[in-house]
Design an enzyme around this catalytic site. Structure first.
Site, PDB file in Angstrom:
ATOM      1  N   ARG A  83      88.299 -24.062  25.090  1.00  0.00           N
ATOM      2  CA  ARG A  83      88.428 -23.560  23.687  1.00  0.00           C
ATOM      3  C   ARG A  83      89.823 -22.894  23.815  1.00  0.00           C
ATOM      4  NH1 ARG A  83      86.840 -21.310  18.554  1.00  0.00           N
ATOM      5  NH2 ARG A  83      88.935 -20.743  17.635  1.00  0.00           N
ATOM      6  N   ARG A  92      88.944 -27.805  17.464  1.00  0.00           N
ATOM      7  CA  ARG A  92      88.514 -26.902  18.650  1.00  0.00           C
ATOM      8  C   ARG A  92      87.309 -27.856  19.332  1.00  0.00           C
ATOM      9  NH1 ARG A  92      87.410 -22.859  14.078  1.00  0.00           N
ATOM     10  NH2 ARG A  92      89.363 -23.762  13.640  1.00  0.00           N
ATOM     11  N   ASP A  95      83.167 -23.760  18.994  1.00  0.00           N
ATOM     12  CA  ASP A  95      83.285 -22.521  18.162  1.00  0.00           C
ATOM     13  C   ASP A  95      82.233 -21.937  18.115  1.00  0.00           C
ATOM     14  OD1 ASP A  95      84.945 -20.369  16.506  1.00  0.00           O
ATOM     15  OD2 ASP A  95      84.760 -21.628  14.754  1.00  0.00           O
ATOM     16  N   ASP A  97      80.611 -18.575  16.282  1.00  0.00           N
ATOM     17  CA  ASP A  97      80.959 -17.394  15.597  1.00  0.00           C
ATOM     18  C   ASP A  97      79.654 -16.632  15.403  1.00  0.00           C
ATOM     19  OD1 ASP A  97      83.601 -17.984  14.852  1.00  0.00           O
ATOM     20  OD2 ASP A  97      83.024 -19.156  13.179  1.00  0.00           O
TER      21      ASP A  97
END
Length: 159
Positions: A83, A92, A95, A97
């Site tokens: 990343r 990307r 990812d 989150d």
């Protein structure tokens, strides 16, 4: 005591589905992660970004890690998958989150909980609904929030 956290996973570079499967295995092997369950995978158009379509999922974990320690672990997994962050919303390889951490509300330079844009993104809400159909965010059901995202292209991928 363990906390329940929800994580948004996405990739739009390389073999995205393989990246997500590998990330889930790494999550399961992370010290302090006691359990990990994932939603089905979805294909979605990029939101507020250019580039290839994304493969997305949501994971529900049980963890003894505090929120910032969990964030550090998630970012280490992202880095291990190459990343890079050359600019906001760049394509990307991976990812991850941190969307929710129990009912915690937090606003710091590194982390905001609940995730500030999750209510506006079908690629988060749809897989989140698979794992937690009765979840409410700010008093709204996930179906009510998804109705506001009707223009976003998303489709469940075959398992």
């Amino acid at each position: 005591m363990a906390a329940t956290a929800y994580l948004g996973l996405g990739s739009n570079l390389g073999d995205s589905a393989a990246q997500l499967r590998a990330a889930v295995q790494e999550l399961r092997a992370t010290a302090g992660v006691l359990a990990c369950e994932t939603s089905p995978f979805y294909r979605s158009d990029p939101v507020d970004a250019a580039g290839p379509d994304f493969v997305n999922a949501v994971a529900r974990i049980e963890t003894t890690l505090e929120p910032l320690a969990l964030l550090d672990a998630l970012q280490a997994i992202e880095l291990a998958h190459g990343r890079m962050r050359p600019y906001r919303n760049a394509p990307r390889t991976l990812d991850i989150d941190l969307l929710l951490y129990d009912a915690l509300r937090l606003s710091s330079p590194r982390l905001t909980l609940p995730h500030p844009r999750m209510r506006e993104r079908a690629f988060v809400l749809m897989p989140l609904r698979d794992l937690a159909p009765d979840l409410r965010l700010d008093g709204k059901t996930l179906d009510e929030l998804l109705a506001c995202c009707a223009g976003q292209s998303i489709e469940r991928l075959p398992e």
